[in-house]
Design an enzyme around this catalytic site. Structure first.
Site, PDB file in Angstrom:
ATOM      1  CE  LYS A  13      -2.149  -0.907   3.922  1.00  0.00           C
ATOM      2  NZ  LYS A  13      -1.466  -2.155   4.357  1.00  0.00           N
ATOM      3  NE  ARG A  88      -3.765  -1.318  10.536  1.00  0.00           N
ATOM      4  CZ  ARG A  88      -2.719  -0.698   9.980  1.00  0.00           C
ATOM      5  NH1 ARG A  88      -2.832   0.533   9.553  1.00  0.00           N
ATOM      6  NH2 ARG A  88      -1.575  -1.322   9.845  1.00  0.00           N
ATOM      7  NE  ARG A 127       7.988  -2.683   5.501  1.00  0.00           N
ATOM      8  CZ  ARG A 127       6.681  -2.483   5.645  1.00  0.00           C
ATOM      9  NH1 ARG A 127       5.955  -2.146   4.604  1.00  0.00           N
ATOM     10  NH2 ARG A 127       6.100  -2.628   6.808  1.00  0.00           N
ATOM     11  NE  ARG A 140      10.569  -1.060  19.628  1.00  0.00           N
ATOM     12  CZ  ARG A 140      11.359  -0.772  20.640  1.00  0.00           C
ATOM     13  NH1 ARG A 140      12.088   0.308  20.622  1.00  0.00           N
ATOM     14  NH2 ARG A 140      11.409  -1.552  21.687  1.00  0.00           N
ATOM     15  NE  ARG A 150       2.741  -4.421  11.349  1.00  0.00           N
ATOM     16  CZ  ARG A 150       3.669  -4.155  10.429  1.00  0.00           C
ATOM     17  NH1 ARG A 150       4.873  -4.676  10.523  1.00  0.00           N
ATOM     18  NH2 ARG A 150       3.380  -3.361   9.416  1.00  0.00           N
TER      19      ARG A 150
HETATM   20  P1  AMP Z   1       1.214   0.685   9.427  1.00  0.00           P
HETATM   21  O1  AMP Z   1       2.394   1.562   9.177  1.00  0.00           O
HETATM   22  O2  AMP Z   1       0.007   1.107   8.644  1.00  0.00           O
HETATM   23  O3  AMP Z   1       1.519  -0.786   9.250  1.00  0.00           O
HETATM   24  O4  AMP Z   1       0.814   0.889  10.969  1.00  0.00           O
HETATM   25  C1  AMP Z   1       1.732   0.585  12.006  1.00  0.00           C
HETATM   26  C2  AMP Z   1       0.971   0.393  13.307  1.00  0.00           C
HETATM   27  O5  AMP Z   1       0.298   1.605  13.656  1.00  0.00           O
HETATM   28  C3  AMP Z   1      -0.121  -0.665  13.280  1.00  0.00           C
HETATM   29  O6  AMP Z   1       0.388  -1.973  13.519  1.00  0.00           O
HETATM   30  C4  AMP Z   1      -1.021  -0.187  14.419  1.00  0.00           C
HETATM   31  O7  AMP Z   1      -0.467  -0.472  15.684  1.00  0.00           O
HETATM   32  C5  AMP Z   1      -0.975   1.322  14.223  1.00  0.00           C
HETATM   33  N1  AMP Z   1      -2.017   1.797  13.281  1.00  0.00           N
HETATM   34  C6  AMP Z   1      -1.824   2.413  12.098  1.00  0.00           C
HETATM   35  N2  AMP Z   1      -2.992   2.735  11.525  1.00  0.00           N
HETATM   36  C7  AMP Z   1      -3.955   2.298  12.361  1.00  0.00           C
HETATM   37  C8  AMP Z   1      -5.379   2.304  12.316  1.00  0.00           C
HETATM   38  N3  AMP Z   1      -6.058   2.837  11.283  1.00  0.00           N
HETATM   39  N4  AMP Z   1      -6.050   1.768  13.381  1.00  0.00           N
HETATM   40  C9  AMP Z   1      -5.391   1.248  14.439  1.00  0.00           C
HETATM   41  N5  AMP Z   1      -4.053   1.181  14.526  1.00  0.00           N
HETATM   42  C10 AMP Z   1      -3.333   1.707  13.509  1.00  0.00           C
END
Ligand code: AMP
Length: 195
Positions: A13, A88, A127, A140, A150
């Protein structure tokens, strides 16, 4: 253009969103990036979110909806935006709809990158290694164990967001396992209708 990119962590994405920013001159709204910035800056939100993010779980809907509501108020989001990593949960999707309704705006398109989850761990390790080789910090949560959490969060809470938009006639699915250029071409084909 107002667009959502859906798909599990590591689906590509962010890569596609970065390209679309260049092509369409609209901002990428990544809640992950915004939360990481809040953690780095040590803001109250960052302090609350850090532990949850490090564990691979989802930050509360209230926090991320608040972040997006503020971000949508900024001038550069008026022309449109690419949401990456938000919504999400169905609650976040409902909140987004209410926010956009309040502004008299509608989403143009929701594109889901469909991937083979078995291959994602490999991708995420690549990555991490590329970031390391480039002298960049490694996330991390790109650790294999955290990545599993995740993915579980995605399958439990986020996988139903695609069908939510499908019911509204907004969803298009594309094969996210194809090479980056082919995924890009598929996205551009969908977005041609909104150019
Ligand atoms: P990402 O960079 O999108 O993979 O997000 C990294 C982390 O941020 C995720 O594993 C969640 O802990 C938190 N996070 C990011 N976006 C959201 C969202 N829309 N809702 C809840 N947690 C989020």
């Amino acid at each position: 253009m107002r667009l959502i990119l859906l798909g599990p962590p590591g689906a590509g994405k962010g890569t596609q969103a970065t390209r679309l920013v260049e092509k369409h001159g609209i901002p990428q709204l990544s809640t992950g990036d915004m939360l990481r910035a809040a953690v780095a800056a040590g803001t109250p939100i960052g302090k609350k979110a850090k532990e949850v993010m490090d564990s691979g779980a989802l930050v509360s809907d209230d926090i991320v909806v608040g972040i997006i509501a503020d971000r949508l108020e900024q001038a550069d989001a008026r022309k449109g935006f690419i949401l990456d990593g938000f919504p999400r949960t169905v609650a976040q999707a409902d909140a987004l709809e209410a926010m956009l309704d309040g502004k008299g705006l509608k989403l143009d398109s929701v594109i889901e990158l469909v991937v083979d989850q078995g291959k994602l761990v490999e991708r995420i390790m690549k990555r991490a290694n590329e970031a390391k080789a480039a002298g960049q910090p490694v996330r991390r949560d790109d650790d294999p164990e955290v990545f599993k959490t995740r993915l579980e969060a995605y399958n439990r809470d986020t996988a139903i967001v695609g069908p939510y938009y499908d019911r509204k006639g907004k969803l298009t699915k594309i094969d996210g396992m194809k090479p980056i250029g082919e995924v890009a071409a598929a996205i551009d084909g969908i977005l041609a209708a909104y150019a």
